[in-house]
Design a protein around this motif. Structure first.
Motif: not given
Length: 159
Positions: A114-126
Motif C-alpha cells: 500500500m505504501e508503494a501504491l500510495t507513493a505512485a498515486s500521489v506522485a502522479a497526482l502531484t
C-alpha cells in the motif's frame, strides 16, 4: 477458490489485522503509475520550462512523503518504519506520458504494498496538480503493484 478478505471479521465488520504473531522479514514492494498528457506539456516538463520549477523533483518528494503517510490516508493500514522509499519518474515521449515507479522497503511483520501504491498515486497526482493549468485533460492510469517480496506469501511479480 478465493481467499477470505483479511480486513473483515465473520460478521463483515472492518478491523485492523493483528500481525503480532507474524515473523519479521524484509519486505519490498514496487508499484507503477502513468500520467498521459499532451506532447507539449511533456516537452515543457522535460526541458525545464515549467514556471513552477522542477516538476519531477516535486513529484518525487510528494511520493516519498505519501508512502510515509499511508496509514493516515488509508484506513486499517499499519504504521510502518520504512527503511527505504524510492520514486523514479521517466518521460516516455513516444507515448506522451510519464512513468512513475516506486519501491518501498523495511523489516517488519507486514508488507509495504500500500505504501508503494500510495507513493505512485500521489506522485502522479502531484504531476497533475503542477501541470493542470496548461493541460487539464491529463489522465492518470495503470496504477498497479509490480512486485512484492517477503512475508508468508513470499515473492509475487506481475505478469
Amino acid at each position: 477458490m478465493m481467499s477470505k478478505l483479511t480486513h473483515l471479521d465473520d460478521t463483515g465488520a472492518a478491523y485492523m489485522v493483528d500481525v503480532s504473531e507474524k515473523t519479521i522479514t524484509t519486505r519490498v514492494a514496487r508499484a507503477e503509475a502513468y500520467i498521459v498528457m499532451k506532447a507539449e506539456t511533456l516537452k515543457m516538463i522535460t526541458e525545464g520550462r515549467h514556471k513552477k520549477g522542477d516538476v519531477f523533483a516535486t513529484a518525487r518528494i510528494a511520493g516519498v512523503m505519501a508512502a510515509k503517510k499511508c496509514p493516515e490516508l488509508i484506513p486499517l493500514c499499519h504504521s510502518l518504519l520504512l527503511t527505504s522509499v524510492k520514486v523514479s519518474l521517466s518521460a516516455e515521449p513516444d507515448n506522451s506520458r510519464v512513468r512513475i515507479e516506486t519501491m518501498c522497503k523495511l523489516d517488519a511483520k507486514t508488507g509495504v504494498e500500500m505504501e508503494a501504491l500510495t507513493a505512485a498515486s500521489v506522485a502522479a497526482l502531484t504531476l497533475y496538480d503542477m501541470c493542470k493549468a496548461v493541460d487539464k485533460g491529463m489522465v492518470i492510469e495503470g496504477v498497479r503493484l509490480l512486485e512484492k517480496e517477503g512475508g508468508r506469501s513470499g515473492h509475487w511479480k506481475a505478469e
